[in-house]
Design a protein around this motif. Structure first.
Motif, PDB file in Angstrom:
ATOM      1  N   GLY A  13       0.768  -1.231   0.000  1.00  0.00           N
ATOM      2  CA  GLY A  13       0.000   0.000   0.000  1.00  0.00           C
ATOM      3  C   GLY A  13       0.803   1.287   0.000  1.00  0.00           C
ATOM      4  N   ALA A  14       2.087   1.192  -0.346  1.00  0.00           N
ATOM      5  CA  ALA A  14       2.923   2.400  -0.374  1.00  0.00           C
ATOM      6  C   ALA A  14       2.757   3.164  -1.688  1.00  0.00           C
ATOM      7  CB  ALA A  14       4.389   2.038  -0.139  1.00  0.00           C
ATOM      8  N   GLY A  15       1.916   2.638  -2.572  1.00  0.00           N
ATOM      9  CA  GLY A  15       1.651   3.316  -3.844  1.00  0.00           C
ATOM     10  C   GLY A  15       2.559   2.854  -4.972  1.00  0.00           C
ATOM     11  N   LYS A  16       3.232   1.721  -4.762  1.00  0.00           N
ATOM     12  CA  LYS A  16       4.185   1.235  -5.759  1.00  0.00           C
ATOM     13  C   LYS A  16       3.577   1.077  -7.153  1.00  0.00           C
ATOM     14  CE  LYS A  16       5.195  -2.585  -3.635  1.00  0.00           C
ATOM     15  NZ  LYS A  16       4.378  -2.472  -2.398  1.00  0.00           N
ATOM     16  N   SER A  17       2.423   0.396  -7.219  1.00  0.00           N
ATOM     17  CA  SER A  17       1.896   0.074  -8.548  1.00  0.00           C
ATOM     18  C   SER A  17       1.414   1.324  -9.284  1.00  0.00           C
ATOM     19  CB  SER A  17       0.802  -0.988  -8.464  1.00  0.00           C
ATOM     20  OG  SER A  17      -0.256  -0.525  -7.671  1.00  0.00           O
ATOM     21  N   THR A  18       0.750   2.219  -8.574  1.00  0.00           N
ATOM     22  CA  THR A  18       0.277   3.455  -9.201  1.00  0.00           C
ATOM     23  C   THR A  18       1.440   4.262  -9.752  1.00  0.00           C
ATOM     24  OG1 THR A  18      -1.469   3.512  -7.555  1.00  0.00           O
ATOM     25  CG2 THR A  18      -1.098   5.535  -8.777  1.00  0.00           C
ATOM     26  N   VAL A  19       2.453   4.411  -8.910  1.00  0.00           N
ATOM     27  CA  VAL A  19       3.622   5.197  -9.276  1.00  0.00           C
ATOM     28  C   VAL A  19       4.411   4.505 -10.398  1.00  0.00           C
ATOM     29  CG1 VAL A  19       5.888   5.820  -8.381  1.00  0.00           C
ATOM     30  CG2 VAL A  19       3.828   6.414  -7.083  1.00  0.00           C
ATOM     31  N   ALA A  20       4.608   3.202 -10.262  1.00  0.00           N
ATOM     32  CA  ALA A  20       5.392   2.457 -11.247  1.00  0.00           C
ATOM     33  C   ALA A  20       4.731   2.519 -12.621  1.00  0.00           C
ATOM     34  CB  ALA A  20       5.540   0.999 -10.811  1.00  0.00           C
ATOM     35  N   ARG A  21       3.404   2.389 -12.651  1.00  0.00           N
ATOM     36  CA  ARG A  21       2.684   2.433 -13.928  1.00  0.00           C
ATOM     37  C   ARG A  21       2.860   3.788 -14.601  1.00  0.00           C
ATOM     38  NH1 ARG A  21      -2.407   2.013 -12.296  1.00  0.00           N
ATOM     39  NH2 ARG A  21      -2.033  -0.116 -11.617  1.00  0.00           N
ATOM     40  N   GLN A  22       2.781   4.864 -13.803  1.00  0.00           N
ATOM     41  CA  GLN A  22       2.906   6.202 -14.388  1.00  0.00           C
ATOM     42  C   GLN A  22       4.321   6.475 -14.874  1.00  0.00           C
ATOM     43  OE1 GLN A  22       1.072   9.397 -12.212  1.00  0.00           O
ATOM     44  NE2 GLN A  22      -0.775   8.219 -11.817  1.00  0.00           N
ATOM     45  N   VAL A  23       5.306   6.003 -14.113  1.00  0.00           N
ATOM     46  CA  VAL A  23       6.701   6.171 -14.535  1.00  0.00           C
ATOM     47  C   VAL A  23       6.910   5.418 -15.855  1.00  0.00           C
ATOM     48  CG1 VAL A  23       9.100   5.565 -13.978  1.00  0.00           C
ATOM     49  CG2 VAL A  23       7.628   6.577 -12.222  1.00  0.00           C
ATOM     50  N   ALA A  24       6.393   4.195 -15.920  1.00  0.00           N
ATOM     51  CA  ALA A  24       6.537   3.373 -17.127  1.00  0.00           C
ATOM     52  C   ALA A  24       5.848   4.047 -18.319  1.00  0.00           C
ATOM     53  CB  ALA A  24       5.960   1.983 -16.895  1.00  0.00           C
ATOM     54  N   ASP A  25       4.636   4.554 -18.101  1.00  0.00           N
ATOM     55  CA  ASP A  25       3.914   5.263 -19.161  1.00  0.00           C
ATOM     56  C   ASP A  25       4.731   6.416 -19.705  1.00  0.00           C
ATOM     57  OD1 ASP A  25       1.669   3.829 -19.392  1.00  0.00           O
ATOM     58  OD2 ASP A  25       0.352   5.172 -18.237  1.00  0.00           O
ATOM     59  N   TYR A  26       5.248   7.214 -18.793  1.00  0.00           N
ATOM     60  CA  TYR A  26       5.985   8.412 -19.175  1.00  0.00           C
ATOM     61  C   TYR A  26       7.217   8.064 -20.012  1.00  0.00           C
ATOM     62  CZ  TYR A  26       8.175  12.957 -18.990  1.00  0.00           C
ATOM     63  OH  TYR A  26       8.744  14.148 -19.351  1.00  0.00           O
ATOM     64  N   VAL A 210       5.808  12.006  -6.327  1.00  0.00           N
ATOM     65  CA  VAL A 210       6.627  10.797  -6.250  1.00  0.00           C
ATOM     66  C   VAL A 210       7.101  10.397  -7.655  1.00  0.00           C
ATOM     67  CG1 VAL A 210       6.717   8.391  -5.485  1.00  0.00           C
ATOM     68  CG2 VAL A 210       5.306  10.024  -4.231  1.00  0.00           C
ATOM     69  N   VAL A 211       6.176  10.473  -8.612  1.00  0.00           N
ATOM     70  CA  VAL A 211       6.515  10.130 -10.000  1.00  0.00           C
ATOM     71  C   VAL A 211       7.630  11.043 -10.507  1.00  0.00           C
ATOM     72  CG1 VAL A 211       5.647  10.102 -12.388  1.00  0.00           C
ATOM     73  CG2 VAL A 211       4.253   9.150 -10.537  1.00  0.00           C
ATOM     74  N   ASP A 212       7.489  12.340 -10.275  1.00  0.00           N
ATOM     75  CA  ASP A 212       8.511  13.304 -10.727  1.00  0.00           C
ATOM     76  C   ASP A 212       9.862  13.001 -10.112  1.00  0.00           C
ATOM     77  OD1 ASP A 212       6.723  14.592 -12.308  1.00  0.00           O
ATOM     78  OD2 ASP A 212       6.366  16.272 -10.929  1.00  0.00           O
ATOM     79  N   CYS A 213       9.838  12.670  -8.830  1.00  0.00           N
ATOM     80  CA  CYS A 213      11.070  12.367  -8.117  1.00  0.00           C
ATOM     81  C   CYS A 213      11.782  11.161  -8.757  1.00  0.00           C
ATOM     82  CB  CYS A 213      10.714  12.110  -6.657  1.00  0.00           C
ATOM     83  SG  CYS A 213      12.101  11.694  -5.634  1.00  0.00           S
ATOM     84  N   ILE A 214      11.018  10.137  -9.083  1.00  0.00           N
ATOM     85  CA  ILE A 214      11.607   8.934  -9.692  1.00  0.00           C
ATOM     86  C   ILE A 214      12.090   9.230 -11.114  1.00  0.00           C
ATOM     87  CG2 ILE A 214      11.123   6.555 -10.459  1.00  0.00           C
ATOM     88  CD1 ILE A 214       9.184   6.345  -8.071  1.00  0.00           C
ATOM     89  N   LEU A 215      11.314  10.033 -11.855  1.00  0.00           N
ATOM     90  CA  LEU A 215      11.728  10.377 -13.225  1.00  0.00           C
ATOM     91  C   LEU A 215      13.043  11.155 -13.213  1.00  0.00           C
ATOM     92  CD1 LEU A 215       8.297  11.331 -14.874  1.00  0.00           C
ATOM     93  CD2 LEU A 215       9.720   9.315 -15.359  1.00  0.00           C
ATOM     94  N   GLN A 216      13.182  12.005 -12.207  1.00  0.00           N
ATOM     95  CA  GLN A 216      14.428  12.778 -12.076  1.00  0.00           C
ATOM     96  C   GLN A 216      15.608  11.835 -11.827  1.00  0.00           C
ATOM     97  OE1 GLN A 216      14.897  16.027 -12.647  1.00  0.00           O
ATOM     98  NE2 GLN A 216      17.085  15.581 -12.335  1.00  0.00           N
TER      99      GLN A 216
END
Ligand code: C5P
Length: 222
Positions: A13-26, A210-216
């Protein structure tokens, strides 16, 4: 140039899948939800009434099981032997039993083998519990997502209520804590942050932050 692989681990429940999917999409990378693979096997084992702690038997079952993760419009679709089980594997019963199946070394060995193949060519965002430590120990970017158990429970609670599913906050919190305990204390590939992973505490962050942070971070490692 070979594209990087991104490993995202963390508790339930830390939001891994939501965040991972968006990073992958981007990045136009492939998103692989390894939890869905353990859930699919658990679902099949429950259907077949197989003992969820019998590693050798589960391994036999897995050997004759095809699990496909397919990109859908909004969500990833999970196919178990060509049947769409996307919704079934999120059931209460699967969620609260998956940790027993996932702690069998025979099961993990085969799952990790399959996951490594999927990431072979690079360009993958993979989320789970042991991606940075065991599945992709050489991935260019490892992220460990955490959030307080209260925050994780309240996110899950809201998600269920929005879907019109009845839910109790305290029960959800207890179940998340119990699943984390089982995943962290198991002998084989327990949930633990890899030494070289970047930890992000998402408790007071939005998804896009979170997504922006990972993309960076991904940009720096590419
Ligand atoms: O990510 P998700 O919550 O769907 O994962 C379900 C369960 O699958 C986890 O609680 C854990 O027991 C198991 N799992 C695992 N290793 C992974 C991914 C999931 O053991 N890489």
């Amino acid at each position: 140039k070979k594209r990087i692989n991104i490993a995202i681990d963390g508790p339930a429940g830390a939001g891994k899948s939501t965040v991972a999917r968006q990073v992958a999409d981007y990045l136009s990378f492939l998103y692989i939800d390894t939890g869905a693979m353990y859930r699919a096997l658990t679902y099949k084992a429950i259907e077949r009434e197989i003992d969820l702690e019998n590693g050798p038997l589960l391994k036999e079952l897995l050997n004759e099981t095809v699990i496909d993760l397919k990109v859908g419009e909004e969500e990833q679709h999970v196919f178990l032997d060509n049947k769409d089980v996307t919704t079934d594997i999120r059931s209460y019963n699967v969620t609260n039993n998956v940790s027993f199946v996932a702690r069998q070394s025979e099961v993990r060995e085969e799952m990790v083998k399959r996951q490594k193949v999927l990431a072979d060519k690079g360009g993958v965002v993979m989320d789970g519990r042991d991606i940075g430590t065991h599945v992709l120990p050489n991935s260019e970017l490892k992220v460990f997502l955490i959030a307080s158990v209260e925050e994780r429970a309240s996110r899950r609670y809201k998600e269920l209520i929005e879907k019109g599913i009845e839910a109790d906050y305290n029960t959800i919190k207890d179940e998340i804590a119990l699943r984390d305990k089982r995943d962290s204390e198991r002998e084989v590939a327990p949930l633990v942050k890899a030494n070289d992973a970047s930890e992000i505490d998402t408790t007071s962050m939005t998804i896009s932050e979170v997504v922006d942070c990972i993309l960076q971070l991904a940009k720096e490692r590419s």
